[in-house]
Scaffold this motif. Structure first.
Motif, short mmCIF file in Angstrom:
data_model
loop_
_atom_site.label_atom_id
_atom_site.label_comp_id
_atom_site.label_asym_id
_atom_site.label_seq_id
_atom_site.Cartn_x
_atom_site.Cartn_y
_atom_site.Cartn_z
N ASN A 1 0.84 -1.19 0.00
CA ASN A 1 0.00 0.00 0.00
C ASN A 1 0.88 1.24 0.00
O ASN A 1 2.02 1.21 0.46
CB ASN A 1 -0.90 0.02 1.24
N GLY A 2 0.33 2.35 -0.51
CA GLY A 2 1.05 3.62 -0.50
C GLY A 2 1.57 4.03 -1.87
O GLY A 2 1.26 3.42 -2.89
N LYS A 3 2.40 5.09 -1.87
CA LYS A 3 2.97 5.63 -3.09
C LYS A 3 4.42 5.18 -3.22
O LYS A 3 5.16 5.11 -2.24
CB LYS A 3 2.90 7.15 -3.08
N PHE A 4 4.80 4.90 -4.47
CA PHE A 4 6.16 4.43 -4.73
C PHE A 4 6.76 5.15 -5.93
O PHE A 4 6.06 5.51 -6.88
CB PHE A 4 6.17 2.92 -5.00
N VAL A 5 8.09 5.34 -5.87
CA VAL A 5 8.86 5.85 -7.00
C VAL A 5 9.91 4.80 -7.31
O VAL A 5 10.68 4.41 -6.44
CB VAL A 5 9.55 7.19 -6.67
N ALA A 6 9.92 4.30 -8.54
CA ALA A 6 10.84 3.23 -8.93
C ALA A 6 12.11 3.81 -9.56
O ALA A 6 12.03 4.74 -10.37
CB ALA A 6 10.17 2.27 -9.89
N TYR A 7 13.24 3.24 -9.17
CA TYR A 7 14.53 3.64 -9.74
C TYR A 7 15.21 2.40 -10.30
O TYR A 7 15.40 1.40 -9.60
CB TYR A 7 15.41 4.29 -8.68
N TYR A 8 15.58 2.47 -11.58
CA TYR A 8 16.27 1.36 -12.24
C TYR A 8 17.61 1.88 -12.76
O TYR A 8 17.71 3.02 -13.22
CB TYR A 8 15.46 0.83 -13.43
N ARG A 9 18.63 1.04 -12.69
CA ARG A 9 19.94 1.45 -13.20
C ARG A 9 20.58 0.34 -14.01
O ARG A 9 20.58 -0.82 -13.60
CB ARG A 9 20.89 1.84 -12.06
N VAL A 10 21.11 0.70 -15.16
CA VAL A 10 21.90 -0.22 -15.97
C VAL A 10 23.26 0.41 -16.18
O VAL A 10 23.40 1.63 -16.21
CB VAL A 10 21.23 -0.52 -17.34
N SER A 11 24.29 -0.42 -16.31
CA SER A 11 25.66 0.07 -16.30
C SER A 11 26.15 0.63 -17.63
O SER A 11 27.07 1.43 -17.67
CB SER A 11 26.61 -1.06 -15.85
N THR A 12 25.55 0.20 -18.74
CA THR A 12 26.04 0.65 -20.04
C THR A 12 24.90 1.12 -20.93
O THR A 12 23.75 0.77 -20.73
CB THR A 12 26.76 -0.50 -20.78
N ALA A 13 25.25 1.95 -21.91
CA ALA A 13 24.26 2.43 -22.86
C ALA A 13 23.66 1.27 -23.65
O ALA A 13 22.48 1.27 -23.99
CB ALA A 13 24.91 3.44 -23.82
N LYS A 14 24.48 0.25 -23.94
CA LYS A 14 24.00 -0.91 -24.68
C LYS A 14 22.90 -1.63 -23.91
O LYS A 14 21.90 -2.04 -24.48
CB LYS A 14 25.17 -1.87 -24.95
N GLN A 15 23.10 -1.76 -22.59
CA GLN A 15 22.08 -2.40 -21.77
C GLN A 15 20.81 -1.57 -21.75
O GLN A 15 19.71 -2.10 -21.76
CB GLN A 15 22.59 -2.60 -20.34
#
Length: 214
Positions: free
Chosen positions: A2-16
């Motif tokens: 329950n509640g509000k969420f902000v998702a953060y995703y990270r990839v190491s390279t531009a290719k990914q």
């Protein structure tokens, strides 16, 4: 959930980032974790760069939105945040709640401790590598323009890189981490990269252990 969420995703390279490799897995993990309940995903941010850098604009934007909307920052893997003490300190000062899908019981103290350990290990690896390189140069070994990278033309550099990791391997074995697969997972979990700056695989661990004679 329950509640509000902000998702953060990270990839190491531009290719990914372009291919979606790694990114889709992170998104899927977050979606599965939030499945069910009364929740709202108020924002998603994707970073394409090295986790070693402190200046990450998308992460800063995710933190700002989390604070503004009083939302929880959600990530797929704990190592996406626990990379340096500087950032963790900022997270705590901002009083932003966070949730790591792969370690939902982790609290701020847990992450701060992980960050401190990872940062100290990185400094130790750097110091050992520099010392090994200096020793090799003193013996007359020509290391080229970048002695920290392996090159087929210079086997001595492979030895130097392996030697810099010997204390880490010894400590892992003392802790009961002995198999190739376990060592591979441990080094990746600690975010200790290969000399080329990549993740470890069982084949690269086999080569490392062979160079160390163990």
């Amino acid at each position: 959930m329950n509640g509000k969420f902000v998702a953060y995703y990270r990839v190491s390279t531009a290719k990914q980032g372009q291919s979606g490799l790694g990114l889709e897995a992170q998104k899927s993990a977050v979606e599965k974790y939030l499945n069910g309940g009364n929740w709202e995903l108020v924002g998603e941010f994707v970073e394409v760069e090295s986790g070693k850098r402190k200046n990450r604009p998308q992460l800063n934007a995710a933190l700002a939105l989390s604070k503004k909307r009083k939302a929880t920052l959600i990530i797929a893997k704990l190592d996406r945040l626990a990379r340096n003490l500087h950032f963790i300190s900022g997270l705590m000062e901002a009083r932003i709640e966070f949730l790591a899908v792969d370690n939902p019981t982790a609290n701020r103290l847990t992450v701060q401790n992980l960050a401190a350990v990872a940062e100290e290990e990185a400094r130790a690896i750097s110091s050992r590598t520099k010392a090994a390189l200096a020793s090799a140069k003193a013996r007359g070994v020509i290391l080229g323009k970048n002695g920290s990278k392996l090159g087929a033309e210079n086997r001595e550099r492979a030895f130097v890189a392996a030697e810099s990791l010997r204390p880490t391997i010894q400590e892992l074995r003392k802790a009961g981490v002995t198999s190739v697969r376990e060592i591979t997972a441990a080094l990746n979990r600690l975010k200790i990269p290969t000399p080329q700056g990549r993740d470890w695989h069982t084949t690269s661990i086999h080569r490392l252990l062979k160079r160390l004679g163990s």
